[in-house]
Design a protein around this motif. Sequence first.
Motif, PDB file in Angstrom:
ATOM      1  N   LYS A  16      -3.889 140.452 -10.678  1.00 42.74           N
ATOM      2  CA  LYS A  16      -4.466 140.408  -9.332  1.00 42.74           C
ATOM      3  C   LYS A  16      -5.639 139.439  -9.385  1.00 42.74           C
ATOM      4  O   LYS A  16      -6.468 139.500 -10.285  1.00 42.74           O
ATOM      5  CB  LYS A  16      -4.952 141.801  -8.916  1.00 42.74           C
ATOM      6  CG  LYS A  16      -5.591 141.859  -7.554  1.00 42.74           C
ATOM      7  CD  LYS A  16      -4.699 142.563  -6.608  1.00 42.74           C
ATOM      8  CE  LYS A  16      -5.341 142.705  -5.231  1.00 42.74           C
ATOM      9  NZ  LYS A  16      -4.353 142.503  -4.202  1.00 42.74           N
ATOM     10  N   ASP A  33      -6.115 148.532  -4.687  1.00 39.03           N
ATOM     11  CA  ASP A  33      -4.785 148.002  -5.019  1.00 39.03           C
ATOM     12  C   ASP A  33      -4.529 148.066  -6.527  1.00 39.03           C
ATOM     13  O   ASP A  33      -3.446 148.460  -6.962  1.00 39.03           O
ATOM     14  CB  ASP A  33      -4.648 146.548  -4.552  1.00 39.03           C
ATOM     15  CG  ASP A  33      -4.571 146.396  -3.047  1.00 39.03           C
ATOM     16  OD1 ASP A  33      -4.448 147.421  -2.342  1.00 39.03           O
ATOM     17  OD2 ASP A  33      -4.654 145.245  -2.574  1.00 39.03           O
ATOM     18  N   LEU A  50       1.165 145.074  -4.141  1.00 41.60           N
ATOM     19  CA  LEU A  50      -0.254 145.261  -4.440  1.00 41.60           C
ATOM     20  C   LEU A  50      -0.844 144.210  -5.379  1.00 41.60           C
ATOM     21  O   LEU A  50      -2.063 144.134  -5.528  1.00 41.60           O
ATOM     22  CB  LEU A  50      -0.478 146.642  -5.070  1.00 41.60           C
ATOM     23  CG  LEU A  50      -0.154 147.840  -4.189  1.00 41.60           C
ATOM     24  CD1 LEU A  50      -0.301 149.123  -4.991  1.00 41.60           C
ATOM     25  CD2 LEU A  50      -1.044 147.857  -2.955  1.00 41.60           C
ATOM     26  N   ASP A  87     -10.974 146.753  -1.469  1.00 42.74           N
ATOM     27  CA  ASP A  87      -9.527 146.779  -1.226  1.00 42.74           C
ATOM     28  C   ASP A  87      -8.756 146.365  -2.482  1.00 42.74           C
ATOM     29  O   ASP A  87      -7.744 146.978  -2.836  1.00 42.74           O
ATOM     30  CB  ASP A  87      -9.143 145.855  -0.069  1.00 42.74           C
ATOM     31  CG  ASP A  87      -9.580 146.401   1.280  1.00 42.74           C
ATOM     32  OD1 ASP A  87      -9.743 147.639   1.409  1.00 42.74           O
ATOM     33  OD2 ASP A  87      -9.755 145.592   2.209  1.00 42.74           O
TER      34      ASP A  87
END
Length: 145
Positions: free
Chosen positions: A133, A49, A109, A45
């Motif tokens: 991230k 993203d 995201l 996932d």
Amino acid sequence: MADWEPPRLHANNDIELWLAADLVHLPIVRSVVATIATRADFDLDAIADLRLAVDEACSTLITRAVPGSTMRCRFTVSGDELRFTGTVHSDSDSSPSTKSFGWRVLTTLTDSVDSRVTANGQQGHQVDIELAKRRVVVDPSGAGA
């Protein structure tokens, strides 16, 4: 346009990609970020993203870039975080709109996103978009459950 001197890389955790600021190159950048995220042990996932977020950031930068110029993409893995910085030269001194749908995609995201525009002498302006991230760390012992 004058040569663009690359900044020093930090040890062996930085990867830099320089390519023409053209939408045709987006699949290459998406593949690179997915490969880096996979090697850094991000889950599927998070990888998806990152692919979408980097695609959106690069699309935004390319539409602002001086025609025929270069886009620089830097990927840095540090601990549980992957950081992407995209840079182009632009004739415009305006930052990407934080009210656009594309910016909403970026903020949804990623864990952080920022943009900046700096004057770059006779070359106009430099536009940067930086996003990060963090990898979800799973406690294998189950102590946190």
